[in-house]
Structures are given as C-alpha cells and as structure tokens.
Scaffold this motif. Structure first.
Motif, mmCIF file in Angstrom:
data_model
loop_
_atom_site.group_PDB
_atom_site.id
_atom_site.type_symbol
_atom_site.label_atom_id
_atom_site.label_comp_id
_atom_site.label_asym_id
_atom_site.label_seq_id
_atom_site.Cartn_x
_atom_site.Cartn_y
_atom_site.Cartn_z
ATOM 1 N N LYS A 93 -95.957 18.877 47.356
ATOM 2 C CA LYS A 93 -96.223 20.090 46.561
ATOM 3 C C LYS A 93 -95.963 21.361 47.371
ATOM 4 C CE LYS A 93 -100.156 22.736 44.849
ATOM 5 N NZ LYS A 93 -101.446 22.711 44.144
ATOM 6 N N TYR A 94 -96.514 21.429 48.583
ATOM 7 C CA TYR A 94 -96.394 22.663 49.370
ATOM 8 C C TYR A 94 -94.978 22.895 49.895
ATOM 9 C CZ TYR A 94 -101.172 24.226 48.944
ATOM 10 O OH TYR A 94 -102.354 24.730 48.434
ATOM 11 N N LEU B 115 -93.598 24.588 46.889
ATOM 12 C CA LEU B 115 -94.244 25.882 46.671
ATOM 13 C C LEU B 115 -93.776 26.911 47.696
ATOM 14 C CD1 LEU B 115 -96.532 26.764 44.676
ATOM 15 C CD2 LEU B 115 -98.171 26.231 46.487
ATOM 16 N N TRP B 116 -93.783 26.531 48.948
ATOM 17 C CA TRP B 116 -93.493 27.491 50.015
ATOM 18 C C TRP B 116 -91.994 27.703 50.228
ATOM 19 C CZ3 TRP B 116 -97.746 25.692 54.044
ATOM 20 C CH2 TRP B 116 -98.995 26.183 53.618
ATOM 21 N N SER B 117 -91.154 26.878 49.619
ATOM 22 C CA SER B 117 -89.709 27.145 49.699
ATOM 23 C C SER B 117 -89.240 27.791 48.396
ATOM 24 C CB SER B 117 -88.938 25.851 49.962
ATOM 25 O OG SER B 117 -88.940 25.009 48.811
ATOM 26 N N ARG C 66 -86.584 25.888 46.752
ATOM 27 C CA ARG C 66 -85.229 25.783 47.297
ATOM 28 C C ARG C 66 -84.973 24.511 48.096
ATOM 29 N NH1 ARG C 66 -84.609 31.740 49.666
ATOM 30 N NH2 ARG C 66 -86.791 31.329 50.042
ATOM 31 N N VAL C 67 -86.027 23.834 48.480
ATOM 32 C CA VAL C 67 -85.854 22.553 49.189
ATOM 33 C C VAL C 67 -86.119 21.430 48.191
ATOM 34 C CG1 VAL C 67 -86.944 21.065 50.919
ATOM 35 C CG2 VAL C 67 -86.361 23.422 51.487
ATOM 36 N N HIS D 246 -94.881 20.402 37.286
ATOM 37 C CA HIS D 246 -95.172 21.769 37.740
ATOM 38 C C HIS D 246 -94.351 22.146 38.964
ATOM 39 C CE1 HIS D 246 -99.425 21.251 35.870
ATOM 40 N NE2 HIS D 246 -98.562 21.683 34.980
ATOM 41 N N HIS D 247 -94.015 21.176 39.773
ATOM 42 C CA HIS D 247 -93.429 21.521 41.072
ATOM 43 C C HIS D 247 -92.031 20.967 41.297
ATOM 44 C CE1 HIS D 247 -97.139 23.409 42.229
ATOM 45 N NE2 HIS D 247 -97.790 22.342 41.801
ATOM 46 N N LYS E 123 -100.162 20.711 55.086
ATOM 47 C CA LYS E 123 -99.722 22.107 55.041
ATOM 48 C C LYS E 123 -99.124 22.531 56.382
ATOM 49 C CE LYS E 123 -103.080 22.682 51.456
ATOM 50 N NZ LYS E 123 -104.502 22.886 51.173
ATOM 51 N N ALA F 263 -95.713 20.919 56.152
ATOM 52 C CA ALA F 263 -94.810 21.577 55.204
ATOM 53 C C ALA F 263 -94.270 22.874 55.808
ATOM 54 C CB ALA F 263 -95.539 21.855 53.892
ATOM 55 N N ALA F 264 -95.158 23.675 56.391
ATOM 56 C CA ALA F 264 -94.727 24.943 56.990
ATOM 57 C C ALA F 264 -93.768 24.683 58.150
ATOM 58 C CB ALA F 264 -95.936 25.736 57.462
ATOM 59 N N LEU G 281 -90.306 23.456 56.895
ATOM 60 C CA LEU G 281 -89.489 24.528 56.319
ATOM 61 C C LEU G 281 -88.957 25.453 57.415
ATOM 62 C CD1 LEU G 281 -91.527 25.331 53.083
ATOM 63 C CD2 LEU G 281 -89.410 24.009 53.302
ATOM 64 N N ASN H 135 -101.699 19.011 41.599
ATOM 65 C CA ASN H 135 -101.297 19.926 40.523
ATOM 66 C C ASN H 135 -100.847 21.288 41.014
ATOM 67 O OD1 ASN H 135 -101.809 18.068 38.455
ATOM 68 N ND2 ASN H 135 -104.004 18.494 38.630
ATOM 69 N N MET I 268 -86.566 30.662 55.659
ATOM 70 C CA MET I 268 -87.729 30.814 54.797
ATOM 71 C C MET I 268 -88.996 30.851 55.623
ATOM 72 S SD MET I 268 -86.651 28.407 51.678
ATOM 73 C CE MET I 268 -86.224 27.140 52.850
ATOM 74 N N ILE J 168 -92.650 31.491 56.568
ATOM 75 C CA ILE J 168 -93.810 31.493 55.683
ATOM 76 C C ILE J 168 -94.854 32.433 56.245
ATOM 77 C CG2 ILE J 168 -95.612 30.045 54.681
ATOM 78 C CD1 ILE J 168 -93.411 27.762 55.179
ATOM 79 N N ARG K 268 -100.576 33.190 54.356
ATOM 80 C CA ARG K 268 -100.477 32.140 53.342
ATOM 81 C C ARG K 268 -100.878 30.774 53.906
ATOM 82 N NH1 ARG K 268 -95.388 31.064 49.165
ATOM 83 N NH2 ARG K 268 -96.793 30.589 47.467
ATOM 84 N N THR K 269 -100.416 30.475 55.118
ATOM 85 C CA THR K 269 -100.764 29.171 55.710
ATOM 86 C C THR K 269 -102.249 29.131 56.097
ATOM 87 O OG1 THR K 269 -99.960 29.926 57.845
ATOM 88 C CG2 THR K 269 -98.462 28.584 56.545
ATOM 89 N N ALA L 133 -104.293 28.671 53.030
ATOM 90 C CA ALA L 133 -104.159 27.309 52.493
ATOM 91 C C ALA L 133 -105.245 26.380 53.037
ATOM 92 C CB ALA L 133 -102.780 26.748 52.814
ATOM 93 N N THR M 193 -105.683 26.077 45.084
ATOM 94 C CA THR M 193 -104.417 26.551 45.639
ATOM 95 C C THR M 193 -104.313 28.071 45.481
ATOM 96 O OG1 THR M 193 -103.411 24.460 44.974
ATOM 97 C CG2 THR M 193 -101.912 26.259 45.528
ATOM 98 N N HIS N 266 -102.465 26.462 37.028
ATOM 99 C CA HIS N 266 -101.637 25.843 35.982
ATOM 100 C C HIS N 266 -102.482 25.402 34.813
ATOM 101 C CE1 HIS N 266 -98.122 25.915 38.437
ATOM 102 N NE2 HIS N 266 -98.817 25.402 39.420
#
Lengths: 419, 106
Positions: free
Chosen positions: A45-46, A49-51, A54-55, A95-96, A335, A338-339, A342, A419, B24, B26, B30-31, B34, B42, B106
């Motif tokens: 999900k992240y 969300l964080w791209s 784009r990924v 959603h993602h 997270k 994910a960061a 990316l 979600n 990109m 971040i 934001r991190t 999180a 979220t 959502h």
C-alpha cells in the motif's frame, strides 16, 4: 502548509515533463512483495501511496484472505468470531492499484531479479520485498510433525484458531488445557500469556473446574509479567498454573501427552507453540540465516545484508535490540522499507534517521486489556534501531478502557495495512 | 542525538536535485507521521476509536504533544509515546497532519 504535498506533486509533474532525459528512475519500476500480512500488505500500500502510483506493485500471497493474529486469542476464548479477524485484499487492489496474486513462490533468482510462481508465471522485479512471517520447526519436538490437527499451534491465525476454540469448547469441565511456549525469540512475546488468560476467562464461565497449565521453556514470563501475574491472581485464583523452565522434548498426539525434561503431562487440550524461524520462502534467496533461523538485514533500508535488491521485514528478521516480533512492528518496518525502496529506485540515499514504534495490547480477560509501548530510533553509530530511553512503558493496570483502545488499535491498523 | 538534525538537512539537501531529476523523495514529516497510523489511521484519518489528526492545526497538535511529553495531560499511552520523539520530529509530524484534508479516508 496545506501545500507541501501539492508542492512535491507539482515538482514530480514538472519532472515528468522532462522524463525523456531521465536515466534510471523510479517511474515504471516494479516492486514485488511476497507475503500479505501486517508487513507485506502495508508495504504494498505505502509503495503505491508514496510513489503517487508511479511504481508498479505486485503482492504475492498464498491465502485468499488476511486473518489477523492480533485479536485471534479472543476467538479461541469464544469472545470474538473468525469474521471479526478476517479481511480481504480488495482495498489494496481497488483503492491502491496493487496487483494481488494468490499463489506461492517456487524459485527466486536474485541475479536475474526474477521469481517464479507455482502457476508458472515469472515476475521480474527491480526490488523484491519478502515479508513471510514465520514457519514452524515441529521436527525439533519428537512426535509433533504432522499432528497439528490433534495438537494445534494456532500461532498463525486461520483454521487452527477455530480448531483450538472447538477443542476448548469440547473439553470436559475439570479438564486440563496445556499451553507450551518455546524458547524466545518467537512471534508475539506476550501472546501465549494472553491466550492462557482468555482460555481461563472462558473456563471461569463455562468450565469452572478446569485448569490452564502454562509450560514455558523460558525461565520467566517474557512480557508484561507483573500485569499478567496480577490478573491471574485477581481474576482466576489458582485456575492458571505457570511452570517455567519446562522444555518440551516430545509429544504423544494420541494421548495428548507432553513429554518434558523432568516429567510427562497429560492434557485434554494440548496447544504446542513450536519453535520458529523465518518463513521458508527466504531460503530461496540464498541468504545466510543467523542461527539458521533469522534473516539479517540492514535496518536503514531493510535490505538483506548479503543479497542485493532484496528486502526482508517483519517476524522473519533478526530483530534489532528489544524490538519485538509483532504485527505493529511489521507494519512500521513496512513503511521504513517502502520509503527506502522508493529512494533507492530513484538513486537517492535512504532516510538517515528512521523511527519506528510499537504498541502492543494484550487482553487479561475478554473485557480488560493492557499495553506495552516503545519507540525505536535508528542509531547511526550502532547502525541499528535502538529503543529511546525514557520513552515507552507499560499500563499501570489492565482496564476496560484499554480493551476499548485495543479494539480501536485493531480497526485502525487493519485499515492502515489493507485499505 | 545532536547528529540527527544536521543529518536531516543533509538528507533534504540530497533530495533537491533528485526531485528535479524525477526521483521521488519522501517528505520526512510524512514518514514520521506514518508511525502514528497504527492507532490514528493513514495520514491521520482515524477509522474510529481514536482522535483523527488530519487537518488539526499544527499548534494545537504541538501543544497537546508537549503536554503529553511533560506528563501534564492524562493518558494511558500517549505520554509514553510522545517522549520517544524529538521536538523537531514532533514539529514535522504536526505539520504533516495539519496539511491533510479532513475527509474520513476511503
């Protein structure tokens, strides 16, 4: 400040206009995530969300649904239903934009950056993230392998959870419900003691002459000791018996007998939580496991120490100091991963100072819970996460208010993950 | 811990050309924010049972967080968690939540 995100998005859009000149960039990169638990699903999900989408992200998960280990002890104790802890992957898909594949991985080639699925499909990845949780080592207990129907573990939520509840419900009043806890480290350090509490809560109402026997291979209760002992004394008065230093050597599935170092224990329900290791899919990347069990990662990026472009998070990792194997921690590591992924895809260094935190609620009865919390900061000198001294801590006392907080935590982490 | 702040600036410094080149990076806030999502949803959009932090003004959040850290505001857990973050980190977190729209996810 409403514009920070818009600012970054605008910068991204400006950069897209010039993408013909881009060398390696994160645009159109493909990340494959294996394992859709608290770690893998949150990472998928992240990453999206964080791209800003784009990924491309593909999640490979062998089960059709997400079944939460946290809260599953309430199901065993009859205070909650399987439906409460069962969720699906439609949020990630709809959603993602995550491609969710229900399949198993049969081969990984880290040099070609490719993995193969049981269906025969091949997936090429720029970065691979494994969040496989744990697998059991039943062979280390004589007579246990192949007998999980008679001697459930219920340490991965699912059919085993429902089975253990049925065994409890069928147990005669006056029966013995024995739980065996393996030597640490294992998934969810307070989990076995929470289970003992909730089984006792059920017995107090339905089988008041029953006994809950906790056979711990460890020398002491592994988490929230004082709070558990207080609850056991107040609420269950002698119903729970705790025996430390009880290493399980073997079992007899037919008679439900636990063979311990110094004696045998015959139970009506025998719940053996076997010793654990990283989910076996990690064997496919050829990493050298620590103690033949856990994956060593660089905590700044979660990249596997000896396999480039492959990241591992969650219970499968060799934990940083005092970092528990918990669902919250897997979600938090997701997270960080994910960061970092990316950034690495964009040829940027990972965030040099990531932070993770852990909040772990345990029930002492179906209407009362308590927590342990900690915050962990990346320490540059030690190159690992270390707990922030002076932060975190335990509940003063278990309470109904914290049972409400535990439910709020569950609903929010499930939503944050799926979600 | 004094190293953290220069490191963040160093990191932000390395981000600028990369953003320009289509990378990109971040946002640090934001991190950090999180890490709150397990209980507060979220980007601060709680699904229930906890306070939604999305769209809450920065100074309101910082005042509450400071009161938690100092043990002045009664709490079951937030006084233990708030102490784990530096004032600079709490500011980045508060700025991130303040910048979120107030819709309920959502």
């Amino acid at each position: 400040m409403t514009n920070r995100r818009h600012f970054l998005a605008a910068m991204g859009a400006a950069a897209l206009a010039g993408c013909a000149q881009l060398g390696k960039s994160a645009r159109n990169a493909h990340v494959v995530v294996v394992g859709g638990g608290f770690g893998g699903a949150a990472a998928a999900k992240y990453l999206r969300l964080w791209s800003d989408g784009r990924v491309r992200v593909t999640l490979v998960e062998r089960n059709a649904q997400f079944i939460s280990c946290p809260m599953s002890n309430l199901v065993i104790g009859g205070a909650q239903t399987m439906a409460h802890i069962t969720h699906d992957y439609s949020g990630l898909r709809d959603h993602h934009g995550v491609r969710v594949i229900q399949d198993t991985v049969t081969a990984i080639d880290p040099s070609a950056r490719e993995l193969r699925l049981a269906s025969g499909e091949r997936l090429h990845y720029d970065r691979l993230l494994l969040s496989p949780g744990i697998d059991f080592m039943p062979e280390s207990i004589e007579g246990l392998a192949g007998h999980e129907d008679e001697i459930p573990h219920a340490w991965k939520a699912g059919p085993q959870t429902a089975l253990l509840h049925r065994q409890l419900a069928a147990m005669p009043d006056g029966g013995v419900f024995a739980i065996h806890i393996p030597k640490a480290p294992f998934r969810c350090p307070p989990g076995p003691y929470e289970r003992a509490s909730l089984v006792a809560d059920y017995c107090r109402r339905h089988k008041p002459r029953a006994k809950v026997l906790v056979l711990d291979a460890n020398a002491d209760i592994q988490s929230k000791k004082g709070l558990f002992l207080a609850a056991w004394g107040d609420r269950y008065q002698g119903m729970i018996e705790y025996r430390p230093n009880n290493q399980l050597l073997g079992v007899d599935a037919r008679t439900r007998t636990a063979k311990l170092e110094f004696n045998d224990v015959k139970a009506d329900v025998l719940n053996v939580i076997p010793p654990q290791r990283a989910g076996k899919v990690v064997d496919l990347i050829g990493s050298r496991l620590v103690n033949d069990r856990w994956v060593s990662v660089d905590w700044l990026s979660t990249e596997v120490s000896d396999v480039p472009n492959v990241h591992v998070i969650g219970d499968a990792t060799l934990s940083a100091p005092r970092m528990p194997k918990s669902g919250t921690m897997a979600n938090q590591q997701a997270k960080v991963a994910a960061a970092a992924i990316l950034h690495l895809l964009a040829d940027l260094p990972p965030n040099p100072s990531p932070v993770v935190m852990n909040t772990c609620y345990s029930y002492v009865g179906s209407d009362s819970a308590m927590h342990v919390a900690s915050v962990h900061r990346f320490d540059t000198a030690e190159h690992t996460f270390l707990p922030v001294e002076g932060a975190g801590g335990l509940s003063a006392v278990a309470s109904p208010a914290e049972a409400t907080a535990a439910q709020a935590w569950a609903h929010n982490i499930w939503a944050d993950t799926l979600n | 811990m004094k190293l953290i702040r220069p490191l963040i600036f160093l990191w932000l410094g390395t981000m600028a050309p990369a953003i320009h080149a289509g990378g990109m990076a971040i946002d640090a806030g934001r991190t950090l924010a999180a890490t709150c999502a397990n209980c507060h949803g979220t980007d601060g959009h709680s699904v229930g049972g906890t306070e939604s932090l999305a769209g809450v003004p920065r100074d309101t959040l910082l005042r509450k967080l400071a009161a938690f850290s100092r043990g002045e505001k009664p709490a079951t857990i937030m006084h233990q968690i708030a102490k784990g973050y530096t004032p600079e980190q709490l500011t980045l977190i508060a700025e991130h939540f303040a910048a979120q729209r107030t819709h309920t996810g959502h």
